[in-house]
Write an enzyme that holds these catalytic residues in place. Structure first.
Site, PDB file in Angstrom:
ATOM      1  N   GLU A 134       9.106  -8.072  -4.140  1.00 18.35           N
ATOM      2  CA  GLU A 134       9.105  -9.217  -3.214  1.00 18.35           C
ATOM      3  C   GLU A 134      10.077  -8.994  -2.057  1.00 18.35           C
ATOM      4  O   GLU A 134      10.727  -9.911  -1.577  1.00 18.35           O
ATOM      5  CB  GLU A 134       9.408 -10.526  -3.945  1.00 18.35           C
ATOM      6  CG  GLU A 134       8.374 -10.794  -4.999  1.00 18.35           C
ATOM      7  CD  GLU A 134       7.912 -12.229  -5.053  1.00 18.35           C
ATOM      8  OE1 GLU A 134       7.176 -12.508  -5.989  1.00 18.35           O
ATOM      9  OE2 GLU A 134       8.239 -13.061  -4.192  1.00 18.35           O
TER      10      GLU A 134
ATOM     11  N   GLU B 247       0.859  -1.185   0.000  1.00 16.91           N
ATOM     12  CA  GLU B 247       0.000   0.000   0.000  1.00 16.91           C
ATOM     13  C   GLU B 247       0.894   1.234   0.000  1.00 16.91           C
ATOM     14  O   GLU B 247       2.116   1.117   0.188  1.00 16.91           O
ATOM     15  CB  GLU B 247      -0.894   0.021   1.257  1.00 16.91           C
ATOM     16  CG  GLU B 247      -1.834  -1.166   1.328  1.00 16.91           C
ATOM     17  CD  GLU B 247      -2.746  -1.103   2.544  1.00 16.91           C
ATOM     18  OE1 GLU B 247      -2.748  -0.067   3.243  1.00 16.91           O
ATOM     19  OE2 GLU B 247      -3.454  -2.091   2.774  1.00 16.91           O
TER      20      GLU B 247
ATOM     21  N   ASN C 218       1.449   3.422   2.171  1.00 14.41           N
ATOM     22  CA  ASN C 218       2.236   3.578   3.392  1.00 14.41           C
ATOM     23  C   ASN C 218       2.706   2.250   3.971  1.00 14.41           C
ATOM     24  O   ASN C 218       3.121   2.170   5.124  1.00 14.41           O
ATOM     25  CB  ASN C 218       1.424   4.338   4.448  1.00 14.41           C
ATOM     26  CG  ASN C 218       1.111   5.747   3.991  1.00 14.41           C
ATOM     27  OD1 ASN C 218       2.000   6.456   3.523  1.00 14.41           O
ATOM     28  ND2 ASN C 218      -0.153   6.122   4.046  1.00 14.41           N
TER      29      ASN C 218
ATOM     30  N   ARG D  23      31.989  -8.164 -33.092  1.00 19.03           N
ATOM     31  CA  ARG D  23      32.350  -6.753 -33.215  1.00 19.03           C
ATOM     32  C   ARG D  23      33.863  -6.593 -33.415  1.00 19.03           C
ATOM     33  O   ARG D  23      34.647  -7.046 -32.571  1.00 19.03           O
ATOM     34  CB  ARG D  23      31.918  -6.016 -31.937  1.00 19.03           C
ATOM     35  CG  ARG D  23      32.381  -4.587 -31.823  1.00 19.03           C
ATOM     36  CD  ARG D  23      31.671  -3.704 -32.811  1.00 19.03           C
ATOM     37  NE  ARG D  23      31.947  -2.289 -32.543  1.00 19.03           N
ATOM     38  CZ  ARG D  23      31.606  -1.314 -33.375  1.00 19.03           C
ATOM     39  NH1 ARG D  23      30.996  -1.594 -34.517  1.00 19.03           N
ATOM     40  NH2 ARG D  23      31.868  -0.061 -33.073  1.00 19.03           N
TER      41      ARG D  23
END
Lengths: 384, 259
Positions: free
Chosen positions: A363, A126, A128, A267
């Protein structure tokens, strides 16, 4: 390295790898660009029997465990952490029911999740209440045969796409940590709505919104476990799911290493492929070292989570921190190896770097993981 | 509904070489795959089974290693598999192949519906589907792009044509061949892979299917391959440049010179 997977686990890897190579990788850039939910890919995953990988056979799943999920998530993460997050969020939503739900609740919801007919989501955060879960404001009050929910959940993955939400709310504020309870809310419940879709740095194929409860009435039997057990259920859910997030880090790190080595071989600068320069080789070597070390820890942890049902919080946090910090470092290095090209959206590594950041945040931030580890160490050494 | 799908193991088109001495396909060290058109045939069969019930049997005439392709088909939803394999089948053209396949399908109890890929990407003859139907005494349709309906014994199909499609009705039992537009083949499922691992392979030899030895393999094949060679590059290629109008004008001038 050979991790001695069982024949069944090799099959899980094969199926997940094919979905990643044939569907996720070709579509990831477009879904990221358009911020589009990967419905067709999730349905392919469901058709391949991976949606219910961790759900017991009696509820229509495959009956696998944490390690099986880790193997699948590693492959999906190699393709796209956004798409993999949209998939993994279903498991996060289902675990509370699996861990603490009544048989009726499991019978009602798990088969639909296992088959991919319905999507699930998990709602804790949430405005807060981020790292500090005690700041939860959402309440549930008993009114006859119904619970009435009020409050707003923030940054909920799969919100608006999922049909089944497992939500934590305060049922008795006076009881502190034992005053929170988990519930199942359905998308069609009255008084339940969503906020606007969030615009994010990465994992843009996954959908993130607010859940808004305004006198949302749900039947009494939608409570998960006993009243007041919400936080315990969440802690046990996270023990299962954190190795999964670590697995996304492994996949992402592997994807970034694959891109960086392939590019460095092709490259040419100063008349040589850039992989012939030690400055580049050392970056690649460090990427590979960190990746393999993380993989060893994540696999070992997941196997422990499957064999030891409790006392795994410390190792679950340890593997989450290690593999996701690794993913951030390795993807940043991959951009450095590809340099100017790496910074452009034409190549996949810039997206990998953007996607990596969330792994250190969701998480439980990696700082919170370290708190868990520190507290467990304090307990362990207190016993001696 | 008893559905048969004919599948062929072919060399991966990305990796095809000819043996310079024998002028046949070099198979050693070349990755083998399920003929891509057959994947679409299999997918359609599995979808029909899912909608209407029944069984899907995959069948292949080929060397023992074709078992891998059959197992792959099981992992994608087929129920049974049969490998028709015998040294006597070696060198078969489509005439001998269709005879062999028809004898095997009859031995396995016959079919309500047979689905084949339009053609195999190695031989490219597109003859086995129609040939097999003739051998089975079934009507057939080629290049099917959609199954519209199956009601009782009546099947409605869309057959792809150069200038659109034909809507055709046929009575079962019948055979049709599919184009790749018909569906998107599925990725093998986990349970499918586990079933594929355990599934019993039905092996059928020339004797098992009661075939006449004179009609098998090279002996039974009126087609004799005299020579296989890569085409020589001929003709001159040139790139026209400029605006579209200028290019059209240049092309017209060149065509006029030829005509």
């Amino acid at each position: 390295m050979d991790y001695f997977l069982s024949e069944e686990q090799e099959m899980i890897v094969d199926v997940a790898r094919q979905i990643t190579d044939e569907m996720i990788i070709p579509q990831r850039a477009e879904l990221d660009e358009k911020e589009e939910f990967p419905d067709a890919i999730l349905q392919t995953i469901a058709q391949a029997d991976l949606f219910g990988l961790y759900i017991p056979e009696e509820y229509g799943g495959f009956g696998g465990g944490c390690f099986d999920m880790v193997l699948a998530l590693e492959q999906f993460g190699r393709g796209c952490v956004g798409i993999a997050t949209a998939f993994a969020a279903n498991a996060l939503g289902a675990y509370p029911m699996l861990i603490a739900g009544s048989d009726e609740l499991k019978q009602k919801y798990l088969p639909e999740i296992a088959s991919g007919k319905k999507y699930a989501a998990f709602a804790l955060t949430e405005a807060n209440a981020g790292s500090d879960a005690s700041g939860i404001q959402t309440t549930a009050e008993l009114d006859g045969d119904h619970w009435v929910l009020n409050g707003t959940k923030q940054w909920i993955t799969n919100a608006g796409e999922a049909n089944i939400y497992t939500v934590i709310a305060i049922t008795d504020r006076a009881k502190g940590p034992r005053g929170a309870t988990m519930f199942v809310v359905e998308d069609t419940d009255e008084g339940f709505s969503y906020g606007a879709k969030e615009k994010k740095l990465g994992i843009r194929a996954s959908s993130t919104r607010e859940l808004i409860f305004k006198d949302c009435r749900i039947p009494k039997d939608r409570m998960i476990g006993r009243q007041g057990t919400g936080f315990i259920t969440i802690m046990r859910t996270l023990d299962q799911s954190r190795p999964g997030i670590a697995a996304l880090g492994l996949g992402l790190g592997q994807g970034a290493l694959d891109e960086a080595v392939t590019y460095a071989k092709q490259r040419v600068q100063f008349d040589k492929p850039i992989i012939s320069f030690q400055a580049v080789q050392h970056i690649l070597a460090d990427m590979a070292i960190q990746l393999e070390a993380s993989r060893a820890l994540v696999y070992a942890t997941a196997r422990n989570v499957d064999t030891h049902k409790t006392g795994v919080s410390k190792i679950a946090s340890m593997c989450k921190v290690m593999a996701t910090d690794m993913a951030m470092k390795v993807t940043t290095d991959a951009v450095q190896v590809l340099a100017g090209y790496g910074y452009m959206r034409e190549y996949p590594v810039e997206k990998m770097m953007r996607d990596a950041k969330i792994l250190q945040i969701y998480e439980g931030t990696n700082q919170i993981q370290r708190n868990v580890i520190g507290q467990e160490l304090n307990k362990e050494y207190g016993k001696k | 509904m008893k559905i048969f799908v004919c599948v062929k193991q072919v060399p991966d088109a990305k990796d095809v070489r000819l043996d310079p001495k024998t002028n046949t396909l070099a198979r050693e060290g070349v990755q083998s795959i399920m003929n891509p058109y057959d994947r679409h045939a299999l997918e359609e069969a599995v979808r029909l089974k899912e909608q209407h019930g029944g069984t899907v049997t995959v069948i292949s005439m080929g060397p023992p290693q074709a078992e891998a392709t059959l197992r792959e088909a099981i992992s994608c939803g087929a129920d049974e598999m049969a490998l028709v394999s015998d040294r006597a089948f070696a060198g078969a053209d489509t005439w001998a192949t269709t005879y062999t396949l028809s004898m095997a399908i009859k031995k396995l109890g016959g079919a309500d519906l047979i689905i084949c890929g339009k053609q195999a990407i190695d031989g490219d003859t597109a003859q086995v589907g129609p040939g097999l139907a003739e051998r089975m005494g079934m009507p057939y349709l080629t290049c099917v792009r959609k199954v519209v309906s199956v009601a009782g014994q009546v099947i409605r199909l869309e057959r792809m044509m150069d200038d659109g499609y034909d809507l055709v009705e046929a009575e079962l039992p019948m055979l049709f061949t599919v184009v790749k537009e018909i569906n998107e083949p599925r990725i093998p499922s986990l349970k499918g892979k586990m079933k594929a691992k355990k599934q019993e392979l039905v092996m059928l030899s020339a004797a098992d299917i009661g075939a006449d030895p004179d009609l098998l393999g090279l002996k039974g094949s009126p087609t004799q391959v005299v020579n296989v060679f890569p085409p020589e590059m001929r003709g001159e290629r040139c790139l026209l440049e400029g605006t579209a109008d200028e290019q059209v004008a240049q092309l017209a001038t060149k065509l006029e010179a030829i005509l």
